[in-house]
Design an enzyme around this catalytic site. Structure first.
Site, PDB file in Angstrom:
ATOM      1  N   GLY A  37     -21.627  13.368  13.511  1.00 54.10           N
ATOM      2  CA  GLY A  37     -22.144  12.436  14.502  1.00 54.10           C
ATOM      3  C   GLY A  37     -21.376  12.542  15.804  1.00 54.10           C
ATOM      4  O   GLY A  37     -20.775  13.583  16.103  1.00 54.10           O
ATOM      5  N   CYS A  38     -21.403  11.474  16.592  1.00 51.25           N
ATOM      6  CA  CYS A  38     -20.716  11.454  17.890  1.00 51.25           C
ATOM      7  C   CYS A  38     -19.265  11.885  17.741  1.00 51.25           C
ATOM      8  O   CYS A  38     -18.513  11.284  16.973  1.00 51.25           O
ATOM      9  CB  CYS A  38     -20.798  10.053  18.483  1.00 51.25           C
ATOM     10  SG  CYS A  38     -19.883   9.862  20.027  1.00 51.25           S
ATOM     11  N   PHE A  39     -18.855  12.904  18.471  1.00 47.12           N
ATOM     12  CA  PHE A  39     -17.521  13.478  18.218  1.00 47.12           C
ATOM     13  C   PHE A  39     -16.360  12.628  18.715  1.00 47.12           C
ATOM     14  O   PHE A  39     -15.221  12.894  18.363  1.00 47.12           O
ATOM     15  CB  PHE A  39     -17.397  14.913  18.741  1.00 47.12           C
ATOM     16  CG  PHE A  39     -17.854  15.176  20.152  1.00 47.12           C
ATOM     17  CD1 PHE A  39     -17.905  14.196  21.122  1.00 47.12           C
ATOM     18  CD2 PHE A  39     -18.258  16.460  20.512  1.00 47.12           C
ATOM     19  CE1 PHE A  39     -18.318  14.469  22.406  1.00 47.12           C
ATOM     20  CE2 PHE A  39     -18.682  16.752  21.809  1.00 47.12           C
ATOM     21  CZ  PHE A  39     -18.709  15.743  22.756  1.00 47.12           C
ATOM     22  N   TRP A  40     -16.614  11.603  19.506  1.00 52.63           N
ATOM     23  CA  TRP A  40     -15.506  10.755  19.972  1.00 52.63           C
ATOM     24  C   TRP A  40     -14.786  10.093  18.794  1.00 52.63           C
ATOM     25  O   TRP A  40     -13.576  10.188  18.655  1.00 52.63           O
ATOM     26  CB  TRP A  40     -16.014   9.668  20.912  1.00 52.63           C
ATOM     27  CG  TRP A  40     -16.558  10.181  22.208  1.00 52.63           C
ATOM     28  CD1 TRP A  40     -16.298  11.386  22.801  1.00 52.63           C
ATOM     29  CD2 TRP A  40     -17.468   9.498  23.076  1.00 52.63           C
ATOM     30  NE1 TRP A  40     -16.977  11.496  23.979  1.00 52.63           N
ATOM     31  CE2 TRP A  40     -17.695  10.350  24.188  1.00 52.63           C
ATOM     32  CE3 TRP A  40     -18.087   8.254  23.043  1.00 52.63           C
ATOM     33  CZ2 TRP A  40     -18.539   9.985  25.238  1.00 52.63           C
ATOM     34  CZ3 TRP A  40     -18.912   7.887  24.072  1.00 52.63           C
ATOM     35  CH2 TRP A  40     -19.137   8.746  25.159  1.00 52.63           C
TER      36      TRP A  40
END
Length: 416
Positions: A37-40
């Site tokens: 998912g969102c890499f942050w």
């Protein structure tokens, strides 16, 4: 001739002597590329694992165009199977953390049964993927995946959709994406975990929810790992909350026995329950100014007290609550929502106005605002903790003191 034999013997002995050269050191560094998912948030969680030496956000497993954030988020690539995935290159020391441990953490931090999405993040760039670079990594990925599938199946989840492929090329993301949540502590960091844990690795603590099945309760869905918005909610709201409705913290995996309708992947999510059943809930961070109106609707309903607290209404003179509170024994009056102490009975007096009157509030408990409504010039009194309307202050108190004219319906009494 004899001297020649002696020289030859010395040479042979020298050749057989052990050497003491410094042995060549083994390189224990390795890496694997993972998409969840969102890499942050993924980068943040991997970076926190002991033994992980670096975590770099980037793109991989795409083709046909340049790997940039702007390109992968274009509408034409949202469902493009050749789109690049948001991934994290996880570098680690094999002497300190095993690849299997990293892969278990990978599966536990997201929902691998979803296809091209995690939570509200939808698109092929959010696909779940393991990109290996050796046969040993492939074997480990298959082993851990099979183990997790058994656990997911027992928990009622469908098949794992994670793509396991050989890494072709890793492209580091733009600099502003690196360490994003370190630079932006209030940034987007949702928890998409299923709550299913590997036994013996980080098994979920069993929580008894029996107490939550009775009466009104507040449940805050907290993250299993670090969540900046969860910490912000605790700092700005929860840490000072002393209200009579209990506030309970749970992870998404600790809601057994409760009837919850709201999605539980976002953290924090604030749920308002009655007898174990959700009345309503809100996803995401709530400031003090957002939390207390919701709590007011939950606790006060839409009657007189809510109108006073949030619409600057006024109690009826000699209302029922005033009659109860005007002669209470020694004690304090508290904010009906936050539980903060506002006024003390030692400062109460009978003004014969039909409203509770005090010569002063508890220090720091209230603040003042000009109120020019209804063609009058008055000074409004509001609660510092919850920001609800309490009443007004006038200069006609006994012996030249002030008179804090306070609505009883937004107070509760606690005997000393």
């Amino acid at each position: 001739m004899k001297a020649g034999y002696i020289i030859l013997a010395i040479v042979l002995i020298t050749l057989q002597l052990p050497t003491h050269a410094k042995p060549q050191q083994t390189n224990h560094q390795d890496f694997i590329v993972l998409g969840a998912g969102c890499f942050w948030g993924v980068e943040k969680r991997f970076a926190a694992l002991p033994g992980v030496t670096d975590a770099i956000s980037g793109y991989a497993d795409g083709r046909g165009f340049k790997a940039t954030y702007r390109n992968i988020t274009k509408a034409k690539h949202k469902y493009n199977p050749d789109n690049f995935a948001e991934v994290v290159k996880v570098s680690f020391n094999r002497n300190q953390i095993s690849l299997e441990t990293i892969l278990k953490a990978f599966y536990e931090m997201h929902n691998p049964t979803l296809v091209n999405r995690q939570g509200n993040d939808i698109g092929t760039q959010y696909r779940s993927t393991i990109l290996y670079h050796s046969q040993a990594q492939l074997d480990a990925a298959k082993k851990v995946t099979d183990e997790y599938q058994v656990l997911l199946t027992r928990a009622g989840y469908p098949q794992i959709a994670t793509k396991i492929k050989k890494l072709n090329q890793f492209y580091p993301a733009e600099s502003y994406h690196q360490d994003y949540l370190v630079k932006n502590p209030n940034g987007y960091c949702p928890d998409h975990a299923t709550g299913v844990k590997f036994k013996g690795y980080s098994e979920t603590q069993v929580v008894d929810n029996t107490a939550l099945l009775k009466g009104k309760q507040i449940v805050v869905i907290d993250a299993q790992g670090y969540c900046p918005y969860c910490e912000k909610f605790k700092k700005e709201v929860a840490n000072d909350y002393q209200g009579s409705i209990p506030m309970n913290f749970r992870t998404a995996a600790q809601l057994d026995g409760l009837s919850i309708e709201s999605p539980t992947w976002a953290t924090p999510t604030i749920l308002f329950l009655e007898n174990g059943k959700e009345v309503f809930g809100r996803q995401g961070f709530l400031s003090k100014q957002e939390f207390y109106p919701l709590l007011g609707a939950f606790k006060l309903g839409k009657g007189e007290a809510f109108n006073v607290a949030f619409n600057k209404g006024t109690d009826n003179r000699f209302c029922k609550q005033y009659e109860i509170f005007k002669n209470t024994p020694d004690g304090v009056f508290i904010d009906k929502l936050s539980g903060a102490v506002l006024f003390d009975t030692k400062d109460r007096f009978n003004s014969e106005t039909g409203w509770l009157s005090f010569t002063q509030p508890v220090e720091g408990a209230v603040y003042e605002k000009p109120d020019n409504s209804y063609g009058m010039r008055r000074t409004e009194i509001r609660s510092t903790s919850s920001d609800i309307h309490l009443g007004h202050v006038f200069d006609d108190g006994p012996n030249g003191s002030l008179r804090y004219c306070i609505n009883a319906t937004v107070l509760e009494f606690v005997a000393r």
